[in-house]
Design an enzyme around this catalytic site. Structure first.
Site, PDB file in Angstrom:
ATOM      1  N   MET A   1      44.841  36.520 -38.013  1.00  0.00           N
ATOM      2  CA  MET A   1      43.562  37.242 -37.981  1.00  0.00           C
ATOM      3  C   MET A   1      42.932  37.199 -39.356  1.00  0.00           C
ATOM      4  O   MET A   1      43.538  37.570 -40.354  1.00  0.00           O
ATOM      5  CB  MET A   1      43.770  38.692 -37.553  1.00  0.00           C
ATOM      6  CG  MET A   1      42.464  39.478 -37.451  1.00  0.00           C
ATOM      7  SD  MET A   1      42.684  41.103 -36.699  1.00  0.00           S
ATOM      8  CE  MET A   1      43.577  41.950 -37.981  1.00  0.00           C
ATOM      9  N   CYS A   2      41.694  36.724 -39.426  1.00  0.00           N
ATOM     10  CA  CYS A   2      40.906  36.700 -40.653  1.00  0.00           C
ATOM     11  C   CYS A   2      39.511  37.223 -40.323  1.00  0.00           C
ATOM     12  O   CYS A   2      39.155  37.397 -39.163  1.00  0.00           O
ATOM     13  CB  CYS A   2      40.796  35.283 -41.211  1.00  0.00           C
ATOM     14  SG  CYS A   2      42.369  34.541 -41.689  1.00  0.00           S
ATOM     15  N   GLY A   3      38.724  37.466 -41.351  1.00  0.00           N
ATOM     16  CA  GLY A   3      37.348  37.896 -41.152  1.00  0.00           C
ATOM     17  C   GLY A   3      36.393  36.905 -41.781  1.00  0.00           C
ATOM     18  O   GLY A   3      36.617  36.459 -42.912  1.00  0.00           O
TER      19      GLY A   3
ATOM     20  N   ARG B   1      40.705  42.887 -41.715  1.00  0.00           N
ATOM     21  CA  ARG B   1      41.078  41.683 -40.960  1.00  0.00           C
ATOM     22  C   ARG B   1      41.848  40.695 -41.841  1.00  0.00           C
ATOM     23  O   ARG B   1      42.373  39.695 -41.340  1.00  0.00           O
ATOM     24  CB  ARG B   1      39.833  40.994 -40.386  1.00  0.00           C
ATOM     25  CG  ARG B   1      39.135  41.811 -39.310  1.00  0.00           C
ATOM     26  CD  ARG B   1      38.037  40.988 -38.643  1.00  0.00           C
ATOM     27  NE  ARG B   1      38.589  39.814 -37.967  1.00  0.00           N
ATOM     28  CZ  ARG B   1      39.040  39.813 -36.711  1.00  0.00           C
ATOM     29  NH1 ARG B   1      39.016  40.932 -35.990  1.00  0.00           N
ATOM     30  NH2 ARG B   1      39.516  38.720 -36.177  1.00  0.00           N
TER      31      ARG B   1
END
Length: 298
Positions: A1-3, A32
């Site tokens: 999960m990244c933003g 995130r």
């Protein structure tokens, strides 16, 4: 999960607020991914003066003066160096690719974070909010900005693993997700003479897109080729000097939202990163469809 976040400004009256607005977007995505963060800023007149080439360097030691002397000697003309946290931003009144060549000769161990005109790439390991403050991001100006907060899953937490990946002139790619067949595509690109700086799967996507663009394809065609070639789950934002494009994988697994007004276009992994933008209450807001390329040009 990244933003991931991106902001493309249409109204020049908003250019002085780019950094302020981008900072708010980036910091909303810190939960995130708090391993590291990065941004690409187009058009800040202090960081990247108009008419000059710019190169962002990481993994550099030495004072700004020492780096300026080394690169200037290799280039044969004067350069300026500004240090923003751990990023050395090198500028000179020459073409960015010529400046890049000189930087590689003078500092062969340095990691190139990005290069281009009107284009600053800043990356760092640490908390996104702290990094934004150390860069002075809120004071930046310009017409376009891209940001990423990383939760590392498949490669080390190092500057080389930070997004954005900016491997072509004025080009930038940020990614939330994973590419399942990146190792196969990496080998194919290496066979064509393309070198890599990290083991990160995102770099494979960035190198693939840059290779497509270098062959004369436009951004939309390059992203169509990426969708046909890469397997996995992803939301991508790709930008260059004058454009801004978003695409998701075939089942739209990773979240994304786009908002558009007459004054700006913005995207983020979640709406809360857009909620503070001026006029968002009257924006057209939607989730991008699977494998549909949404692109805007300055």
């Amino acid at each position: 999960m990244c933003g991931i976040v991106g902001l493309h400004l249409r109204d020049p009256d908003l250019y002085p607020r780019l950094g302020e607005l981008l900072t708010g977007m980036l910091c909303e995505m810190e939960d995130r991914g708090a391993d590291s963060a990065g941004v690409a800023v187009y058009g800040d007149p202090t960081w990247t003066p108009a008419g000059q080439g710019a190169v962002s360097l990481l993994d550099v030691s030495g004072s700004p003066g020492d780096v300026a002397d080394a690169v200037g000697s290799a280039l044969g003309t004067e350069v300026d160096v500004r240090v923003l946290d751990t990023t050395y931003l090198v500028t000179s009144e020459v073409d960015s690719e010529k400046l890049l060549g000189a930087a590689k000769v003078a500092l062969p161990r340095a990691l190139v974070g990005g290069f281009g005109a009107d284009f600053a790439v800043l990356k760092g390991v640490g908390h996104p909010r702290a990094l934004a403050a150390s860069w002075g991001l809120a004071g930046a100006q310009g017409w376009q900005g891209v940001g990423h907060t990383r939760m590392a899953t498949e490669s080390a937490v190092t500057p080389a693993g930070c997004h954005p990946y900016a491997v072509g002139p004025d080009q930038c790619l940020v990614h939330n997700g994973s590419f399942a067949n990146h190792a196969t595509i990496r080998r194919a690109l290496q066979a064509e003479g393309i070198a890599f700086d990290s083991e990160n799967d995102t770099e494979v996507g960035a190198r693939f897109v840059a290779h497509q663009l270098a062959q004369g394809r436009d951004v939309e065609t390059a992203l169509k080729e990426l969708c046909a070639t890469f397997d996995g789950f992803y939301t991508l934002l790709v930008s260059n000097h004058d454009s801004f494009a978003v695409v998701r994988d075939a089942i739209a697994c990773k979240p994304a939202v786009i908002a558009e007004t007459d004054d700006w276009v913005a995207m983020a992994s979640e709406f809360r990163a857009l909620a503070h933008l001026p006029g968002v209450g009257s924006a057209r807001i939607w989730e991008p469809e699977p494998e549909v390329i949404y692109a805007w040009t300055r």
